[in-house]
Write a protein that holds these residues in place. Structure first.
Motif, mmCIF file in Angstrom:
data_model
loop_
_atom_site.group_PDB
_atom_site.id
_atom_site.type_symbol
_atom_site.label_atom_id
_atom_site.label_comp_id
_atom_site.label_asym_id
_atom_site.label_seq_id
_atom_site.Cartn_x
_atom_site.Cartn_y
_atom_site.Cartn_z
ATOM 1 N N THR A 27 -3.078 9.145 -1.122
ATOM 2 C CA THR A 27 -2.824 8.022 -0.216
ATOM 3 C C THR A 27 -3.254 6.706 -0.854
ATOM 4 O O THR A 27 -2.515 5.723 -0.867
ATOM 5 N N ILE A 29 -0.927 5.678 -3.766
ATOM 6 C CA ILE A 29 0.358 5.115 -3.316
ATOM 7 C C ILE A 29 0.149 3.698 -2.788
ATOM 8 O O ILE A 29 0.904 2.783 -3.106
ATOM 9 N N MET A 53 1.781 0.378 -4.492
ATOM 10 C CA MET A 53 2.680 -0.546 -3.782
ATOM 11 C C MET A 53 2.164 -1.979 -3.866
ATOM 12 O O MET A 53 2.921 -2.923 -4.065
ATOM 13 N N PHE A 61 10.441 6.096 -5.365
ATOM 14 C CA PHE A 61 10.423 6.343 -3.923
ATOM 15 C C PHE A 61 11.224 7.595 -3.564
ATOM 16 O O PHE A 61 10.788 8.416 -2.755
ATOM 17 N N LEU A 84 9.052 10.575 -4.510
ATOM 18 C CA LEU A 84 7.759 10.721 -3.816
ATOM 19 C C LEU A 84 7.801 10.255 -2.369
ATOM 20 O O LEU A 84 6.768 9.931 -1.789
ATOM 21 N N GLN A 85 8.997 10.214 -1.765
ATOM 22 C CA GLN A 85 9.106 9.559 -0.453
ATOM 23 C C GLN A 85 8.173 10.155 0.589
ATOM 24 O O GLN A 85 7.634 9.439 1.426
ATOM 25 N N TYR A 116 5.190 11.273 0.195
ATOM 26 C CA TYR A 116 3.845 10.707 0.046
ATOM 27 C C TYR A 116 3.814 9.248 0.475
ATOM 28 O O TYR A 116 2.835 8.775 1.039
ATOM 29 N N PHE A 117 4.900 8.531 0.206
ATOM 30 C CA PHE A 117 4.959 7.125 0.613
ATOM 31 C C PHE A 117 4.813 7.025 2.127
ATOM 32 O O PHE A 117 4.036 6.231 2.638
ATOM 33 N N GLY A 142 1.471 8.274 3.380
ATOM 34 C CA GLY A 142 0.445 7.295 3.010
ATOM 35 C C GLY A 142 0.421 6.119 3.963
ATOM 36 O O GLY A 142 -0.642 5.668 4.379
#
Lengths: 292, 315
Positions: free
Chosen positions: B236, B239, B243, B297, B300-301, B303-304, B307
């Protein structure tokens, strides 16, 4: 539970040195600078008392900018608090491919504001898509100069802030929605309550913690809006889309009036502090709830 | 109409309808329920169709501006991009604009800079935040709550106030136009310390104690016992920090004046100046610049989105 005296210090040291050097020390220096006439050119700042604040409060542009920042807040925050609730309800349905839609709505969040700003600048062009749609629907007769007219530029940028933030707050609400027990809706269904009534009487009240978080987060970030303005209008035309952070940036890095800009920064700090205090109080409550 | 009744027949066999019928049988006096009876599944089909229609319209609003930018980037030099009404599909789609823009726009340099800055910022945060969080969560020492309050209080201070003194400090330290200068101000965040402390608090103390009896020191307990157990929180934090670092604009704008050190957002912004009104090139450059984050993205969407759900406490 034997532990050497300086063990905690060793763990804390690297993080605290960075926070000290890049937050606490600059914080004190910013307040000090706000009482000086420092402008990068001279070697040493001279103490000038509250002269910067006096000048700030006498500056019409500062009041205009502060007013525009608050207007930004008043319009953007409610939009970012309520619209994502409906998006979250929409993507909380058990439908095939729903994760695909969630990702699509999240796309503007992961895209950098610069690209978002450029895409919207192109949408807002006089002969752009937005004017075309509005003219086709008969809503406007002549193309609107969205970003180049003093009456629309600020609102056009607000729309972009909202558009980019929707997906992020949607996800926060989604987490809140999934925590609501489904048997409440089943009971309401049996009682014959309409979907709309269920939203008003079940969803919204139980979503209150998330609504609080979103209100605070979006307020603080609305106070600090900068990038969309830098990319799309540079504060223009005639300062009609200038907000507080943009003003600070301009004073500090265009006019090099570091002392004066710091005074404006302190004002920004005081305003955001009010929102942050509520935020921290709320986090503590959550923390206690997590400890159980 | 025909399709509707067909769907109705099919849906009649689904377990949902069976349950509904059962409910009706148990509540025979409910008039409202009985009135709904004739075509419950037809209604369901309508509802689903309506949901997909709404979802699609919203999708169009969310990706429309990007698609319009993409369409513009694919238009050839002979096509009028200011045509009215707008041409959504390019007449002769071409990649020529991408080739041309790459000649002036050092995309790979910017991508490299952005990647270096993001990796260093993420790494620094994971390390420093979880180090600092450990004693705050699991040790007793004097002034602990004061330290914690001081750390948390940094969340209330807007970077926009600090940027002026940090800029002066960075100039004095010779950090202008360096990776270190870009990373250091964001190398530790109070949010990260808070998040990791929360994670450490959830782990039972018995684990520490038994490790200590086996002769492990505090550092070993932190690294070997606790860190593997808080992996979800580390993801978390990673990410979130990624960002923040990847999209950061204001600080790089201030601290960089050497184009070769530009990160992607600054590079894209400079397109606007370099090709003042050549929207084909600006569009092409913008599209290239978002590809890396869209690929990350897409992979790993999960996790995005997770997160963002967990990170909702960030101020």
């Amino acid at each position: 539970m034997k532990q050497r005296k300086f063990t905690p210090l060793m763990f804390l040291l690297p993080g605290c040195v960075i926070l000290g050097a890049f937050i606490f020390y600059p914080m004190i220096q910013a307040i000090w600078l706000s009482f000086t006439d420092y402008n990068m050119i001279q070697q040493n700042p001279n103490f000038v008392g509250v002269a910067n604040y006096k000048e700030l409060f006498a500056d019409e542009l500062f009041w205009k900018v502060l007013g525009q920042t608050l207007l930004y807040l008043i319009i953007v925050v409610p939009a970012l608090v309520f619209l994502p609730i409906f998006l979250a309800i929409l993507v909380n349905q058990q439908l095939k491919g729903i994760t695909f839609f969630r990702s699509i709505y999240y796309l503007p969040v992961v895209t950098s504001m610069v690209v978002v700003g450029i895409a919207w600048k192109w949408m807002y062009a006089d002969q752009g898509v937005l004017n075309f749609i509005l003219q086709s629907l008969g809503i406007v007769d002549d193309p609107v100069h969205w970003l180049t007219s003093t009456s629309t530029s600020l609102f056009a940028i607000m729309a972009v802030t909202v558009w980019k933030g929707l997906g992020y707050y949607m996800v926060i609400y989604l987490a809140g929605l999934q925590a609501i027990p489904s048997n409440l809706y089943e009971a309401a269904d049996i009682d014959g309550a309409s979907k709309w009534k269920q939203i008003i009487h079940i969803t919204i009240p139980l979503l209150m913690p998330s609504i609080m978080i979103v209100t605070i987060m979006s307020s603080i970030s609305a106070m600090k809006v900068f990038e969309e303005i830098y990319v799309m209008t540079q504060g223009g035309p005639l300062n009609s889309s200038m907000t507080l952070v943009y003003y600070i940036y301009n004073q500090a890095f265009d006019s090099l009036e570091m002392g004066y800009a710091s005074a404006a920064g302190v004002i920004l700090f005081i305003v955001t502090l009010m929102f942050s205090i509520v935020n921290i109080a709320f986090m503590n409550k959550r923390e206690q709830a997590m400890k159980g | 109409m025909n399709q509707n009744s067909e769907a109705l027949k099919q849906d009649d066999r689904t377990p949902v309808t069976v349950q509904e019928n059962e409910r009706k049988r148990t509540q025979p006096t409910n008039i409202k329920q009985r009135r709904r009876k004739p075509r419950p599944s037809g209604k369901k089909v309508l509802k689903t169709t309506l949901s997909y229609a709404t979802l699609s319209i919203v999708s169009l609003i969310m990706v429309g501006p990007f698609l319009w930018l993409l369409a513009t980037s694919l238009k050839s030099g002979s096509e009028n991009i200011f045509a009215y009404p707008p041409q959504f599909i390019p007449e002769n789609p071409t990649l020529a604009n991408f080739g041309a823009v790459l000649e002036y726009f050092p995309f790979f340099t910017y991508l490299f800079n952005s990647t270096v800055v993001a990796i260093l910022t993420v790494g620094a945060n994971l390390l420093f935040c979880s180090l600092a969080a450990y004693p705050l969560a699991r040790m007793q020492f004097r002034g602990k709550s004061l330290v914690f309050i001081l750390i948390i209080s940094t969340m209330m201070i807007p970077f926009q106030l600090l940027m002026i003194p940090i800029y002066i400090l960075a100039l004095n330290l010779g950090l202008q136009n360096t990776y270190l200068g870009l990373v250091l101000p964001h190398a530790t965040t109070a949010f990260g310390i808070f998040l990791m402390r929360q994670a450490f608090l959830t782990i039972p103390y018995e684990l520490d104690e038994s490790a200590r009896m086996d002769g492990a020191n505090a550092f070993q307990i932190w690294w070997k016992i606790l860190m593997p157990l808080v992996r979800p929180s580390l993801v978390t934090l990673a990410i979130f920090t990624f960002m923040m670092a990847w999209g950061d604009f204001l600080w790089p704008l201030i601290i960089l004046n050497d184009q070769s050190m530009y990160t992607l957002p600054l590079g894209v912004q400079s397109l606007q100046g370099n090709f003042s009104s050549n929207w084909r090139y600006i569009a092409a450059g913008s599209i290239i610049s978002v590809l890396p984050i869209i690929i990350v993205f897409a992979i790993l969407q999960r996790y995005f989105i997770e997160g963002a759900m967990k990170g909702a406490v960030k101020g």
